[in-house]
Design a protein around this motif. Structure first.
Motif, mmCIF file in Angstrom:
data_model
loop_
_atom_site.group_PDB
_atom_site.id
_atom_site.type_symbol
_atom_site.label_atom_id
_atom_site.label_comp_id
_atom_site.label_asym_id
_atom_site.label_seq_id
_atom_site.Cartn_x
_atom_site.Cartn_y
_atom_site.Cartn_z
ATOM 1 N N LEU A 58 0.830 -1.209 0.000
ATOM 2 C CA LEU A 58 0.000 0.000 0.000
ATOM 3 C C LEU A 58 0.864 1.258 0.000
ATOM 4 N N VAL A 59 1.923 1.249 0.791
ATOM 5 C CA VAL A 59 2.843 2.387 0.825
ATOM 6 C C VAL A 59 3.520 2.543 -0.542
ATOM 7 N N SER A 85 1.221 1.280 -9.898
ATOM 8 C CA SER A 85 1.161 1.495 -8.449
ATOM 9 C C SER A 85 -0.117 0.917 -7.861
ATOM 10 N N VAL A 86 -1.212 1.104 -8.546
ATOM 11 C CA VAL A 86 -2.490 0.554 -8.068
ATOM 12 C C VAL A 86 -2.439 -0.967 -8.071
ATOM 13 N N VAL A 92 -1.776 -6.681 -2.222
ATOM 14 C CA VAL A 92 -1.881 -6.986 -0.799
ATOM 15 C C VAL A 92 -3.142 -7.789 -0.499
ATOM 16 N N GLY A 93 -4.172 -7.709 -1.344
ATOM 17 C CA GLY A 93 -5.443 -8.398 -1.104
ATOM 18 C C GLY A 93 -5.326 -9.892 -0.875
ATOM 19 N N PHE A 98 -3.862 -14.419 4.385
ATOM 20 C CA PHE A 98 -2.804 -15.292 4.895
ATOM 21 C C PHE A 98 -2.057 -14.615 6.055
ATOM 22 N N LEU A 99 -1.704 -13.341 5.881
ATOM 23 C CA LEU A 99 -0.953 -12.630 6.915
ATOM 24 C C LEU A 99 -1.807 -12.368 8.162
ATOM 25 N N PHE A 100 -3.082 -12.012 7.967
ATOM 26 C CA PHE A 100 -3.962 -11.796 9.122
ATOM 27 C C PHE A 100 -4.155 -13.081 9.920
#
Length: 159
Positions: A58-59, A85-86, A92-93, A98-100
């Motif tokens: 996102l950054v 960039s988008v 990240v979606g 997985f990360l959460f």
């Protein structure tokens, strides 16, 4: 006999607590308490790394849009940079779930070493030491219930 908790190394029943092959009859246990150790920096750094992995794309997307506007190139180049960039931001979606999940497990396990102690035959004995907060809580509550139910009932005071 009632079983309050049972796994491969700990069993809490209405008659005894068994930990790693050692048995402690409940009628010889007079007190149960716990201790918490200091925080594990390794766990905290791992949580920070997961947060950075979630925020990184996102950054990068926001920075890419900023760079595209700052460069003041032709509309085609600007749209291409913003589009890329988008796409980076959208990456990240699929990874976020997985990360959460790993972040949730990290909080369930806890960041401290936890110990369960009992007074057995008049001496303090450490029954268990674990870094798994969920398992610790299950065993500790089971042990408390087992000890409470093993205590003789006192008659109510008459008025």
């Amino acid at each position: 006999m009632v079983t309050y908790y049972d796994d491969k190394s700990v069993q809490v029943t209405s008659t005894a607590v068994r930990v790693d092959g050692r048995s402690y009859p409940l009628d010889q246990i007079t007190m149960v308490w716990h201790r918490r150790g200091s925080r594990s920096w390794r766990v905290l750094v791992g949580r920070g790394a997961i947060g950075a992995a979630l925020a990184g794309p996102l950054v990068a997307a926001v920075l890419g849009i900023g760079v595209a506007v700052w460069l003041q190139r032709s509309p085609t180049v600007t749209i291409a940079i913003v589009g890329a960039s988008v796409l980076v931001g959208l990456a990240v979606g699929p990874v976020a779930d997985f990360l959460f999940e790993h972040l949730d497990r990290s909080y369930a396990r806890g960041s401290r070493q936890l110990e369960i102690w009992v007074r057995w035959r008049g001496h303090p004995v450490r029954l268990l030491q674990t870094g798994d907060a969920l398992r610790f809580g299950q065993i500790y509550r089971a042990l408390q219930r087992a000890v409470e139910h093993s205590q003789p009932r006192r008659p109510a005071a008459r008025r």
